[in-house]
Design a protein around this motif. Structure first.
Motif, PDB file in Angstrom:
ATOM      1  N   GLU A 104       0.838  -1.206   0.000  1.00 35.07           N
ATOM      2  CA  GLU A 104       0.000   0.000   0.000  1.00 35.07           C
ATOM      3  C   GLU A 104       0.870   1.253   0.000  1.00 35.07           C
ATOM      4  O   GLU A 104       0.567   2.222  -0.702  1.00 35.07           O
ATOM      5  N   ASP A 105       1.951   1.238   0.773  1.00 33.64           N
ATOM      6  CA  ASP A 105       2.878   2.379   0.783  1.00 33.64           C
ATOM      7  C   ASP A 105       3.503   2.569  -0.599  1.00 33.64           C
ATOM      8  O   ASP A 105       3.613   3.700  -1.097  1.00 33.64           O
ATOM      9  N   THR A 106       3.900   1.464  -1.215  1.00 31.89           N
ATOM     10  CA  THR A 106       4.509   1.534  -2.549  1.00 31.89           C
ATOM     11  C   THR A 106       3.513   2.072  -3.567  1.00 31.89           C
ATOM     12  O   THR A 106       3.849   2.934  -4.393  1.00 31.89           O
ATOM     13  N   VAL A 107       2.277   1.588  -3.518  1.00 36.58           N
ATOM     14  CA  VAL A 107       1.246   2.069  -4.444  1.00 36.58           C
ATOM     15  C   VAL A 107       0.996   3.563  -4.211  1.00 36.58           C
ATOM     16  O   VAL A 107       0.874   4.341  -5.171  1.00 36.58           O
ATOM     17  N   GLY A 108       0.922   3.970  -2.958  1.00 33.83           N
ATOM     18  CA  GLY A 108       0.725   5.392  -2.653  1.00 33.83           C
ATOM     19  C   GLY A 108       1.849   6.245  -3.212  1.00 33.83           C
ATOM     20  O   GLY A 108       1.613   7.303  -3.806  1.00 33.83           O
ATOM     21  N   THR A 109       3.071   5.783  -3.054  1.00 35.53           N
ATOM     22  CA  THR A 109       4.229   6.510  -3.580  1.00 35.53           C
ATOM     23  C   THR A 109       4.165   6.567  -5.101  1.00 35.53           C
ATOM     24  O   THR A 109       4.422   7.621  -5.715  1.00 35.53           O
ATOM     25  N   LEU A 110       3.832   5.450  -5.744  1.00 38.49           N
ATOM     26  CA  LEU A 110       3.743   5.415  -7.205  1.00 38.49           C
ATOM     27  C   LEU A 110       2.640   6.343  -7.713  1.00 38.49           C
ATOM     28  O   LEU A 110       2.816   7.039  -8.723  1.00 38.49           O
ATOM     29  N   LEU A 111       1.502   6.350  -7.032  1.00 34.61           N
ATOM     30  CA  LEU A 111       0.419   7.247  -7.443  1.00 34.61           C
ATOM     31  C   LEU A 111       0.851   8.708  -7.319  1.00 34.61           C
ATOM     32  O   LEU A 111       0.532   9.537  -8.183  1.00 34.61           O
ATOM     33  N   GLU A 155       3.919   9.802  -7.574  1.00 37.33           N
ATOM     34  CA  GLU A 155       4.888  10.038  -8.638  1.00 37.33           C
ATOM     35  C   GLU A 155       4.190  10.194  -9.994  1.00 37.33           C
ATOM     36  O   GLU A 155       4.570  11.028 -10.811  1.00 37.33           O
ATOM     37  N   VAL A 156       3.154   9.384 -10.244  1.00 37.24           N
ATOM     38  CA  VAL A 156       2.406   9.481 -11.507  1.00 37.24           C
ATOM     39  C   VAL A 156       1.713  10.859 -11.564  1.00 37.24           C
ATOM     40  O   VAL A 156       1.741  11.523 -12.600  1.00 37.24           O
ATOM     41  N   ALA A 157       1.127  11.265 -10.460  1.00 40.71           N
ATOM     42  CA  ALA A 157       0.469  12.570 -10.416  1.00 40.71           C
ATOM     43  C   ALA A 157       1.490  13.690 -10.664  1.00 40.71           C
ATOM     44  O   ALA A 157       1.216  14.660 -11.387  1.00 40.71           O
ATOM     45  N   ALA A 158       2.684  13.539 -10.104  1.00 38.69           N
ATOM     46  CA  ALA A 158       3.726  14.545 -10.306  1.00 38.69           C
ATOM     47  C   ALA A 158       4.166  14.579 -11.758  1.00 38.69           C
ATOM     48  O   ALA A 158       4.399  15.657 -12.328  1.00 38.69           O
ATOM     49  N   LEU A 159       4.280  13.408 -12.373  1.00 36.19           N
ATOM     50  CA  LEU A 159       4.692  13.356 -13.792  1.00 36.19           C
ATOM     51  C   LEU A 159       3.638  13.998 -14.699  1.00 36.19           C
ATOM     52  O   LEU A 159       3.960  14.582 -15.724  1.00 36.19           O
ATOM     53  N   LYS A 160       2.380  13.843 -14.318  1.00 38.47           N
ATOM     54  CA  LYS A 160       1.308  14.438 -15.113  1.00 38.47           C
ATOM     55  C   LYS A 160       1.157  15.937 -14.811  1.00 38.47           C
ATOM     56  O   LYS A 160       0.368  16.609 -15.451  1.00 38.47           O
ATOM     57  N   GLY A 161       1.889  16.386 -13.837  1.00 43.25           N
ATOM     58  CA  GLY A 161       1.853  17.811 -13.503  1.00 43.25           C
ATOM     59  C   GLY A 161       0.761  18.164 -12.534  1.00 43.25           C
ATOM     60  O   GLY A 161       0.454  19.326 -12.325  1.00 43.25           O
TER      61      GLY A 161
END
Length: 147
Positions: free
Chosen positions: A129-136, A138-144
């Motif tokens: 869950e922590d990994t998924v939260g971090t990935l989400l 990061e994805v949000a950051a990449l999308k701006g």
């Protein structure tokens, strides 16, 4: 003080118990099962090669002996099996089974193992869950979407 457990004398051919010699405790006890044979009519006149002995530890299976209605020796494993009374169905003979004390120990061990596996699984899920939260994030950051 010397303590000697029960001695179970049984027929080698059938597994039927011939004599259950009780546990002994005192300064003088029969430690050698062979010394008990002359004391029991069921044994003293019998061919010695037709029966064998299981010697238990002092106190071993005390609870099973107090609750069981019958015990004998499983000839394939050379271990004791017990028949217990079923209070819900007293007329139906119950099957012979290994000592309940052993079954309880096995169940406790299984429960302990399952609890450990469950704790490990929960830790793995929390980590994922922590990994998924971090990935989400990061994805949000990449999308701006995150600053």
């Amino acid at each position: 003080m010397i303590q000697v457990g029960r001695m179970i004398f049984y027929d080698k051919g059938t597994g039927q118990v011939l004599v259950t010699a009780p546990s002994q405790e005192g300064s003088y006890v029969y430690e050698n099962p062979e010394d008990l044979i002359p004391l029991y009519p069921e044994l003293k006149d019998r061919d010695r090669s037709s029966f064998d002995i299981i010697q238990l530890e002092y106190g071993q299976y005390d609870e099973d002996f107090s609750r069981a209605t019958k015990w004998e020796v499983d000839r394939s494993t050379l271990s004791l099996v017990f028949r217990y009374h079923d209070p819900n169905n007293p007329e139906v003979p119950q099957p012979l089974r290994k000592p309940l004390t052993e079954e309880v120990d096995e169940l406790n061990s299984t429960i302990g193992t399952l609890l450990m596996e469950s704790a490990n699984d929960k830790a793995t899920i929390a980590s994922l869950e922590d990994t998924v939260g971090t990935l989400l994030f990061e994805v949000a950051a990449l999308k701006g979407g995150a600053e």
